[in-house]
Design an enzyme around this catalytic site. Structure first.
Site, short mmCIF file in Angstrom:
data_model
loop_
_atom_site.label_atom_id
_atom_site.label_comp_id
_atom_site.label_asym_id
_atom_site.label_seq_id
_atom_site.Cartn_x
_atom_site.Cartn_y
_atom_site.Cartn_z
N TYR A 1 69.34 56.85 49.30
CA TYR A 1 69.29 55.43 49.58
C TYR A 1 68.23 54.74 48.73
CZ TYR A 1 72.33 56.67 53.41
OH TYR A 1 73.39 57.15 54.14
N TYR B 1 74.82 45.80 61.28
CA TYR B 1 75.45 46.89 60.54
C TYR B 1 74.60 48.14 60.69
CZ TYR B 1 77.04 49.75 56.61
OH TYR B 1 77.51 50.77 55.84
N MET C 1 73.46 51.20 59.25
CA MET C 1 73.44 51.85 57.93
C MET C 1 73.49 53.36 58.07
SD MET C 1 70.78 49.47 55.74
CE MET C 1 69.34 49.79 56.79
N HIS D 1 80.30 52.23 58.64
CA HIS D 1 81.28 52.97 57.86
C HIS D 1 81.13 54.46 58.17
CE1 HIS D 1 80.69 49.28 55.39
NE2 HIS D 1 82.00 49.38 55.25
N ALA E 1 81.68 62.33 64.19
CA ALA E 1 81.07 61.01 64.23
C ALA E 1 82.05 59.98 64.79
CB ALA E 1 80.60 60.60 62.84
N PHE F 1 82.30 60.38 68.47
CA PHE F 1 81.04 59.96 69.09
C PHE F 1 81.03 58.44 69.28
CE2 PHE F 1 76.70 58.32 68.39
CZ PHE F 1 76.04 58.89 69.47
N TYR G 1 83.10 55.71 48.86
CA TYR G 1 81.99 56.56 48.40
C TYR G 1 82.26 57.01 46.96
CZ TYR G 1 81.14 56.86 53.44
OH TYR G 1 80.92 56.55 54.76
#
Length: 214
Positions: free
Chosen positions: A34, A127, A129, A165, A173, A176, A192
């Protein structure tokens, strides 16, 4: 020595002085590196970005064993021309002690980092991240605690939308987030650039029912 452990979860804010902890977690958790904007957005989000700490309290009982030691000391002396010996005996005692001690430590094992975005018309949305927990500490409720913290903030501040995203093959995920009311609202191809598959789902939760279809 006897010992026991108590474990609790705590959240800590991300600040300039501890942002390095977030960077280290991201390196361990995600295949993406990042940039500075990510960390600037995380810091700017205030309470919407948190570190997940595992607080460990270790209880210990310490004992000192009771001991006795007898020492015999014999020394020669001369008295009126006679050669004699003096004998002295000592007894040393160490008292038995018993103490209860508590040792505290915390480990940074997870984080959630968010960005606040302003939509057309001025409405704010959140959002997510990143949200992640180190593998050895998953299943302890840390990720749930982090996500619930952000959802509670959205509810209190009347923020109607929160989204993220997720890579299309990340079923853990996806499942979840679905437990918390998130839905797949979009698929983006080639989102990506350096991981496979490159496609992602957009998962969205509308906290205000009136916003769901807009």
């Amino acid at each position: 020595m006897g010992a026991g452990r108590e474990v609790a979860i705590s959240l800590d804010g991300v600040r300039d002085k501890n942002v390095m902890q977030l960077k280290k977690l991201n390196t361990a958790l995600f295949p993406v590196r990042y940039n500075d904007k990510y960390y600037a957005d995380a810091l700017a989000s205030g309470e919407f970005t948190k570190l997940g700490l595992l607080l460990i309290k270790t209880l210990a009982k310490d004992f000192l064993i009771l001991e006795f030691a007898a020492l015999h000391w014999r020394a020669p002396i001369e008295l009126d021309g006679l050669h004699l010996f003096t004998e002295t005996y000592f007894v040393l005692t160490i008292t038995l002690l018993h103490a209860n001690s508590a040792y505290y430590s915390d480990i940074c094992v997870g984080s959630i980092a968010c960005r606040l975005e302003k939509k057309e018309g001025g409405a704010i949305r959140v959002y997510i991240m990143t949200l992640g927990v180190l593998a050895p500490y998953r299943g302890l409720g840390i990720g749930t605690r982090l996500l619930n913290h952000v959802l509670d903030l959205c509810s209190k501040q009347k923020i109607p939308e929160i989204y993220l995203h997720v890579q299309t093959n990340n079923e853990d995920a996806i499942n979840f987030y679905k437990k918390f009311g998130f839905e797949i609202t979009e698929t983006i191809k080639n989102y990506y650039t350096n991981i496979d598959p490159p496609d992602c789902f957009v998962l969205t939760k509308f906290t205000a029912p009136s916003q769901a279809k807009k």
